[in-house]
Enzyme design. Structure first.
Site, PDB file in Angstrom:
ATOM      1  N   TYR A 156      92.225  58.237  89.791  1.00 39.60           N
ATOM      2  CA  TYR A 156      90.861  57.759  90.043  1.00 39.60           C
ATOM      3  C   TYR A 156      89.989  57.926  88.793  1.00 39.60           C
ATOM      4  O   TYR A 156      89.318  56.976  88.355  1.00 39.60           O
ATOM      5  CB  TYR A 156      90.268  58.546  91.219  1.00 39.60           C
ATOM      6  CG  TYR A 156      88.892  58.103  91.631  1.00 39.60           C
ATOM      7  CD1 TYR A 156      88.687  56.869  92.245  1.00 39.60           C
ATOM      8  CD2 TYR A 156      87.781  58.916  91.419  1.00 39.60           C
ATOM      9  CE1 TYR A 156      87.416  56.467  92.633  1.00 39.60           C
ATOM     10  CE2 TYR A 156      86.509  58.522  91.806  1.00 39.60           C
ATOM     11  CZ  TYR A 156      86.332  57.293  92.416  1.00 39.60           C
ATOM     12  OH  TYR A 156      85.073  56.895  92.791  1.00 39.60           O
ATOM     13  N   SER A 159      90.949  55.538  86.006  1.00 43.17           N
ATOM     14  CA  SER A 159      90.577  54.140  86.292  1.00 43.17           C
ATOM     15  C   SER A 159      89.081  53.929  86.068  1.00 43.17           C
ATOM     16  O   SER A 159      88.651  52.888  85.561  1.00 43.17           O
ATOM     17  CB  SER A 159      90.970  53.750  87.725  1.00 43.17           C
ATOM     18  OG  SER A 159      90.141  54.407  88.671  1.00 43.17           O
ATOM     19  N   LYS A 160      88.270  54.946  86.413  1.00 43.16           N
ATOM     20  CA  LYS A 160      86.821  54.823  86.222  1.00 43.16           C
ATOM     21  C   LYS A 160      86.455  54.996  84.743  1.00 43.16           C
ATOM     22  O   LYS A 160      85.503  54.374  84.263  1.00 43.16           O
ATOM     23  CB  LYS A 160      86.088  55.857  87.083  1.00 43.16           C
ATOM     24  CG  LYS A 160      86.241  55.615  88.584  1.00 43.16           C
ATOM     25  CD  LYS A 160      85.600  54.300  89.041  1.00 43.16           C
ATOM     26  CE  LYS A 160      85.580  54.150  90.555  1.00 43.16           C
ATOM     27  NZ  LYS A 160      84.964  52.903  91.008  1.00 43.16           N
TER      28      LYS A 160
END
Ligand SMILES: NC(=O)c1ccc[n+]([C@@H]2O[C@H](COP(=O)([O-])OP(=O)(O)OC[C@H]3O[C@@H](n4cnc5c(N)ncnc54)[C@H](OP(=O)(O)O)[C@@H]3O)[C@@H](O)[C@H]2O)c1
Length: 247
Positions: A156, A159-160
């Site tokens: 996560y 990806s951010k």
């Protein structure tokens, strides 16, 4: 009426931060192209009521952002509306938590698919429309997980972080066409995603914040409203942390 006569595309706006953003934008006079993975009767009714109350138009477009073909079809239908697109809020996203050594390749790829590749495919198409009209504001929903090294957030967070870096590059390339591109990096926010998080990881972030509480979706939507409006007309390429003060 900060968004009077503006048209905004918002992805993932059937719940959570996306729904709060839809409600906030409409209350400020915007018409909306509401992008959802699957249209439900409840959501259609909510949109119809909201549109009638505020005297704006809300068009629902349903597609799965991780399907390249479905996204192309959705873009074609948006192009067919022949409207000026003033704002794009890339809100749809998914979370996943696992320690680095336990993170599977499958999870890593799935999370990047929705949080990064899908965002870029959709934004490329919409930004071409904005470039033709030489104006636009693009807002990417990133996360503090993309800025700090929280345990359990390899997929996560990375990806951010990739979305944050792409935000800066897009801003530097698209600025000359009158398009601003910014990211919002929320911390823990009371949505369904909050319920999916490991309570220990959640509490660690809340305790690390100066305000010692999670955000409400409206508190994120209000920052999207600022970035969408002309109040932020000289702001681009920025990541605005809305994290209750993780210092
Ligand atoms: N909540 C937090 O603590 C937090 C913190 C930092 C950043 N964020 C970011 O803020 C954004 C919104 O978060 P949220 O908490 O409101 O999330 P949420 O309540 O889990 O809602 C996620 C939204 O994204 C949509 N979506 C997911 N995958 C999709 C796909 N493949 N195609 C189309 N739509 C898809 C969902 O649609 P369905 O209803 O069909 O599943 C839903 O509308 C996300 O980008 C998230 O990463 C959230």
């Amino acid at each position: 009426m900060l968004l009077k006569d503006k048209l905004a595309i918002i992805t993932g706006c059937n719940r959570g931060i996306g729904l709060a953003t839809l409600n906030a934008f409409v209350a400020q006079g915007a018409s909306i192209i509401a992008c959802v993975r699957a249209e439900t009767a409840d959501f259609a009714q909510h949109c119809a009521q909201l549109a009638a109350t505020h005297g704006v138009a809300i068009e629902i477009v349903s597609f799965d952002l991780t399907s390249t073909d479905a996204t192309k079809e959705a873009v074609a239908s948006i192009v067919g509306m022949r409207r000026q697109i003033d704002i794009l809020v890339n809100n749809a996203g998914a979370a996943s938590g696992a320690l680095f050594q336990m993170t599977t390749q499958r999870d890593l790829r799935q999370i990047f698919e929705i949080n990064f590749f899908a965002q870029l495919q959709f934004t490329q198409s919409i930004s071409r429309l904005m470039a033709r009209q030489r104006s636009g504001s693009i807002i990417n929903l990133a996360s503090v997980a993309g800025l700090i090294g929280e345990p359990g957030m390899t997929a996560y967070g990375a990806s951010k972080a990739a979305l944050i870096q792409a935000t800066r590059t897009m801003a530097s390339e698209l600025g000359a066409s009158g398009i601003r591109v910014n990211a919002i990096a929320p911390s823990i926010t009371h949505t369904d995603m909050y319920d999916q998080m490991d309570p220990l990881a959640r509490n660690r972030l809340i305790e690390a914040s100066a305000l010692k509480r999670a955000a409400e979706p409206d508190e994120i939507a209000n920052v999207a409203l600022f970035l969408a409006s002309d109040l932020s007309s000289y702001i681009t390429g920025q990541v605005i942390r809305v994290d209750g003060g993780i210092l």
